[in-house]
Design a protein around this motif. Structure first.
Motif, PDB file in Angstrom:
ATOM      1  N   ARG A 223      -2.388  -2.487  -2.761  1.00 39.01           N
ATOM      2  CA  ARG A 223      -0.810  -2.464  -3.627  1.00 39.01           C
ATOM      3  C   ARG A 223      -0.927  -1.736  -4.298  1.00 39.01           C
ATOM      4  NH1 ARG A 223      -2.431  -8.203  -1.803  1.00 39.01           N
ATOM      5  NH2 ARG A 223      -1.541  -8.032   0.386  1.00 39.01           N
ATOM      6  N   ARG A 224      -0.695  -0.969  -4.841  1.00 39.84           N
ATOM      7  CA  ARG A 224       0.035   0.281  -6.701  1.00 39.84           C
ATOM      8  C   ARG A 224       1.092   0.714  -6.028  1.00 39.84           C
ATOM      9  NH1 ARG A 224      -5.538   2.497  -8.941  1.00 39.84           N
ATOM     10  NH2 ARG A 224      -5.948   2.712  -6.651  1.00 39.84           N
TER      11      ARG A 224
ATOM     12  N   ASP B 172       0.930  -1.402   0.253  1.00 42.98           N
ATOM     13  CA  ASP B 172       0.358  -0.163   0.182  1.00 42.98           C
ATOM     14  C   ASP B 172       0.797   1.508  -0.361  1.00 42.98           C
ATOM     15  OD1 ASP B 172      -2.550  -1.865   0.009  1.00 42.98           O
ATOM     16  OD2 ASP B 172      -2.616  -0.939   2.716  1.00 42.98           O
ATOM     17  N   CYS B 173       0.364   2.017  -1.272  1.00 40.00           N
ATOM     18  CA  CYS B 173       1.432   3.452  -1.151  1.00 40.00           C
ATOM     19  C   CYS B 173       1.629   4.330   0.470  1.00 40.00           C
ATOM     20  CB  CYS B 173       0.088   4.072  -1.930  1.00 40.00           C
ATOM     21  SG  CYS B 173       1.737   5.671  -2.619  1.00 40.00           S
ATOM     22  N   PRO B 174       2.545   4.206   1.069  1.00 38.53           N
ATOM     23  CA  PRO B 174       2.655   5.041   2.037  1.00 38.53           C
ATOM     24  C   PRO B 174       2.401   6.736   2.224  1.00 38.53           C
ATOM     25  CG  PRO B 174       4.531   4.689   1.654  1.00 38.53           C
ATOM     26  CD  PRO B 174       3.243   4.187   0.963  1.00 38.53           C
ATOM     27  N   TYR B 175       2.581   7.307   0.424  1.00 38.48           N
ATOM     28  CA  TYR B 175       2.076   8.531   0.950  1.00 38.48           C
ATOM     29  C   TYR B 175       0.394   9.134   0.406  1.00 38.48           C
ATOM     30  CZ  TYR B 175       7.478   9.046  -0.313  1.00 38.48           C
ATOM     31  OH  TYR B 175       8.215   8.921  -0.159  1.00 38.48           O
TER      32      TYR B 175
ATOM     33  N   LEU C 253      17.600  -0.051  -6.335  1.00 42.19           N
ATOM     34  CA  LEU C 253      15.911   0.003  -6.061  1.00 42.19           C
ATOM     35  C   LEU C 253      15.333   1.261  -6.279  1.00 42.19           C
ATOM     36  CD1 LEU C 253      15.530  -2.621  -2.719  1.00 42.19           C
ATOM     37  CD2 LEU C 253      14.825  -3.123  -5.580  1.00 42.19           C
ATOM     38  N   ARG C 254      13.858   1.184  -7.136  1.00 42.78           N
ATOM     39  CA  ARG C 254      13.617   2.236  -7.010  1.00 42.78           C
ATOM     40  C   ARG C 254      11.912   2.201  -6.480  1.00 42.78           C
ATOM     41  NH1 ARG C 254      14.339   7.083  -8.605  1.00 42.78           N
ATOM     42  NH2 ARG C 254      12.781   8.635 -10.076  1.00 42.78           N
ATOM     43  N   TYR C 255      11.159   3.590  -6.163  1.00 43.78           N
ATOM     44  CA  TYR C 255       9.765   3.312  -5.327  1.00 43.78           C
ATOM     45  C   TYR C 255       8.828   3.551  -6.445  1.00 43.78           C
ATOM     46  CZ  TYR C 255       5.670   4.219  -2.985  1.00 43.78           C
ATOM     47  OH  TYR C 255       4.200   4.414  -2.866  1.00 43.78           O
ATOM     48  N   LYS C 256       7.686   3.138  -7.224  1.00 43.80           N
ATOM     49  CA  LYS C 256       6.952   3.964  -7.730  1.00 43.80           C
ATOM     50  C   LYS C 256       5.382   3.425  -7.038  1.00 43.80           C
ATOM     51  CE  LYS C 256       5.219   4.905 -11.444  1.00 43.80           C
ATOM     52  NZ  LYS C 256       4.132   6.678 -11.312  1.00 43.80           N
ATOM     53  N   CYS C 257       4.097   5.037  -7.578  1.00 45.12           N
ATOM     54  CA  CYS C 257       3.193   3.948  -6.824  1.00 45.12           C
ATOM     55  C   CYS C 257       2.191   5.023  -7.979  1.00 45.12           C
ATOM     56  CB  CYS C 257       2.505   5.258  -5.838  1.00 45.12           C
ATOM     57  SG  CYS C 257       1.007   5.368  -5.820  1.00 45.12           S
ATOM     58  N   PHE C 258       1.557   3.592  -8.668  1.00 46.49           N
ATOM     59  CA  PHE C 258       0.694   3.720 -10.098  1.00 46.49           C
ATOM     60  C   PHE C 258      -0.461   3.675  -9.705  1.00 46.49           C
ATOM     61  CE2 PHE C 258       3.706   0.186 -10.623  1.00 46.49           C
ATOM     62  CZ  PHE C 258       5.154   0.580 -11.721  1.00 46.49           C
TER      63      PHE C 258
END
Length: 90
Positions: free
Chosen positions: A40-41, A31-34, A51-56
């Motif tokens: 779970r996007r 789950d996006c913390p932002y 590593l890289r973080y991305k929220c769709f």
């Protein structure tokens, strides 16, 4: 080496990530913390230098280092980030 360090510190942060699960050997979704998305996007995936973080959902994107440090990220950990930098650039 850089990806190895990122994965090591991810294993120490993963308990703070809501609904985290591995989607493949190198990817993890949660789950996006932002934006608070609960489908779970948000996720971490490997790139050339770590590593890289991305929220769709909200399109938030950052390197793993910033994800650990970002003050607007509720799961960030400044002490862990400091240790991460020491390990990565030692």
């Amino acid at each position: 080496m850089s990806l190895y360090v990122d994965k090591e510190f991810l294993s120490r942060l993963i308990h703070n990530l809501k609904n985290a699960r591995r989607t493949s050997a190198d990817k993890i979704a949660f789950d996006c913390p932002y934006c608070g998305d609960t489908r779970r996007r948000g996720g971490l995936y490997p790139v050339d230098d770590g590593l890289r973080y991305k929220c769709f959902n909200c399109n938030q994107s950052s390197k793993f280092s910033w994800f650990l440090k970002d003050p607007s990220n509720p799961v960030s950990d400044v002490a862990l980030h400091t240790e991460y930098l020491r390990e990565k650039f030692a």
